[in-house]
Design a protein around this motif. Structure first.
Motif, PDB file in Angstrom:
ATOM      1  N   ILE A 197       0.847  -1.197   0.000  1.00 21.07           N
ATOM      2  CA  ILE A 197       0.000   0.000   0.000  1.00 21.07           C
ATOM      3  C   ILE A 197       0.882   1.247   0.000  1.00 21.07           C
ATOM      4  CG2 ILE A 197      -1.687   1.310   1.356  1.00 21.07           C
ATOM      5  CD1 ILE A 197      -2.603  -1.530   2.414  1.00 21.07           C
ATOM      6  N   ALA A 198       1.908   1.233   0.846  1.00 20.69           N
ATOM      7  CA  ALA A 198       2.832   2.371   0.887  1.00 20.69           C
ATOM      8  C   ALA A 198       3.559   2.527  -0.443  1.00 20.69           C
ATOM      9  CB  ALA A 198       3.829   2.188   2.025  1.00 20.69           C
ATOM     10  N   ARG A 199       3.890   1.410  -1.064  1.00 18.89           N
ATOM     11  CA  ARG A 199       4.611   1.474  -2.339  1.00 18.89           C
ATOM     12  C   ARG A 199       3.747   2.083  -3.444  1.00 18.89           C
ATOM     13  NH1 ARG A 199       9.378  -0.040  -4.087  1.00 18.89           N
ATOM     14  NH2 ARG A 199       9.673  -0.621  -6.257  1.00 18.89           N
ATOM     15  N   GLN A 200       2.463   1.806  -3.409  1.00 17.29           N
ATOM     16  CA  GLN A 200       1.570   2.417  -4.396  1.00 17.29           C
ATOM     17  C   GLN A 200       1.570   3.936  -4.270  1.00 17.29           C
ATOM     18  OE1 GLN A 200      -2.241   0.592  -3.758  1.00 17.29           O
ATOM     19  NE2 GLN A 200      -1.593  -1.401  -4.533  1.00 17.29           N
ATOM     20  N   ARG A 201       1.773   4.418  -3.053  1.00 12.27           N
ATOM     21  CA  ARG A 201       1.720   5.856  -2.810  1.00 12.27           C
ATOM     22  C   ARG A 201       3.086   6.523  -2.964  1.00 12.27           C
ATOM     23  NH1 ARG A 201      -2.034   9.136  -1.010  1.00 12.27           N
ATOM     24  NH2 ARG A 201      -1.420  11.115  -0.060  1.00 12.27           N
ATOM     25  N   LEU A 202       4.155   5.838  -2.525  1.00 15.71           N
ATOM     26  CA  LEU A 202       5.468   6.474  -2.483  1.00 15.71           C
ATOM     27  C   LEU A 202       6.496   5.835  -3.405  1.00 15.71           C
ATOM     28  CD1 LEU A 202       4.374   6.594   0.830  1.00 15.71           C
ATOM     29  CD2 LEU A 202       6.265   8.193   0.750  1.00 15.71           C
ATOM     30  N   GLY A 203       6.132   4.786  -4.108  1.00 12.13           N
ATOM     31  CA  GLY A 203       7.070   4.149  -5.024  1.00 12.13           C
ATOM     32  C   GLY A 203       8.291   3.613  -4.295  1.00 12.13           C
ATOM     33  N   ASP A 204       9.474   3.935  -4.807  1.00 10.91           N
ATOM     34  CA  ASP A 204      10.715   3.405  -4.245  1.00 10.91           C
ATOM     35  C   ASP A 204      11.045   3.978  -2.873  1.00 10.91           C
ATOM     36  OD1 ASP A 204      11.083   1.834  -6.456  1.00 10.91           O
ATOM     37  OD2 ASP A 204      12.515   3.175  -7.433  1.00 10.91           O
ATOM     38  N   GLU A 205      10.297   4.958  -2.416  1.00  7.41           N
ATOM     39  CA  GLU A 205      10.528   5.507  -1.077  1.00  7.41           C
ATOM     40  C   GLU A 205       9.655   4.824  -0.026  1.00  7.41           C
ATOM     41  OE1 GLU A 205      13.029   7.196  -0.448  1.00  7.41           O
ATOM     42  OE2 GLU A 205      13.579   7.637  -2.515  1.00  7.41           O
ATOM     43  N   ALA A 206       9.098   3.671  -0.373  1.00  7.54           N
ATOM     44  CA  ALA A 206       8.397   2.822   0.596  1.00  7.54           C
ATOM     45  C   ALA A 206       9.301   1.645   0.939  1.00  7.54           C
ATOM     46  CB  ALA A 206       7.078   2.321   0.020  1.00  7.54           C
ATOM     47  N   TYR A 207       9.418   1.358   2.228  1.00  2.00           N
ATOM     48  CA  TYR A 207      10.293   0.296   2.708  1.00  2.00           C
ATOM     49  C   TYR A 207       9.536  -0.576   3.704  1.00  2.00           C
ATOM     50  CZ  TYR A 207      14.154   3.070   0.800  1.00  2.00           C
ATOM     51  OH  TYR A 207      14.991   3.774  -0.039  1.00  2.00           O
TER      52      TYR A 207
END
Length: 211
Positions: free
Chosen positions: A83-93
């Motif tokens: 879910i975080a990756r959908q919003r922040l792309g590569d800045e989701a960890y």
């Protein structure tokens, strides 16, 4: 860059533990924050609770992530990572996948310890999704549910101590006790002199790089 370390459950105790460990590693206080997801379950101890937490993350993330450049999902299962990756792309960890990534970069394998046998299939799926199965030299399950660990931490500590002592005598690989629940337990084991335990928060921050 400002980093949000997001606890995808609603436990104030776990959030406090996470905060203490990031503070211990010395990141500048104005470059990060730790928040929890208030509408999520207090403890993620089942498949259904993990799904509830993901739904809560999806609702809360747009507001919680404002003012931050990257988000780290601080869960043993990296709950909410996609879910975080959908919003922040590569800045989701994700916490766990970042620890694996750091040790893979260093050319190390790990003995991993997880809790609660009923959650093993979720852990297997999460680890396979990271592509880091090769980092896992061995896997031990301490069959205690998170709620039981919270209720009887001394029992959990003794079980973990026994497992870690056995692994240390039979394996050359460092031991990674997975998840926020394991942080306080391994901290206590290190305090009484047990070696061979990785410091997952330090590994996470090393993988993230500069704050």
């Amino acid at each position: 860059m400002r980093t949000l370390f997001l606890n995808p459950n609603s436990s104030a105790e776990i959030t406090s533990t996470l905060r203490r460990h990031v503070e211990r590693c010395g990141w500048p206080a104005d470059r990060w924050e730790i928040l929890k997801v208030d509408d999520a379950p207090r403890i993620i101890g089942s498949v259904s609770q993990n799904a509830e937490a993901e739904a809560a993350v999806e609702r809360a993330l747009p507001v919680l992530s404002r003012g931050f450049d990257r988000v780290v999902m601080m869960s043993s299962l990296d709950t909410g990572y996609h879910i975080a990756r959908q919003r922040l792309g590569d800045e989701a960890y994700g916490f766990t996948r970042s620890v694996f990534s750091q040790h893979r970069r260093l050319g190390r394998q790990l003995q991993i310890i997880t809790f609660d046998k009923s959650m093993t299939s979720l852990y297997e799926s999460a680890i396979d999704a990271t592509g880091h199965r090769m980092v896992v030299a061995g896997w031990t399950v301490v069959d205690l549910e998170p709620a039981a660990i919270a209720a009887q931490p001394s029992l959990a500590l003794e079980k973990l101590r026994t497992v870690c002592r056995d692994l240390a005598s039979t394996s050359i690989h460092p031991i990674f006790v997975v998840g926020a629940v394991g942080l306080a337990l391994t901290e206590e084991l290190r305090r009484v002199g047990m070696t061979g335990l990785v410091d997952p928060v330090s590994d996470l921050l090393a993988w993230l790089g500069s704050p």
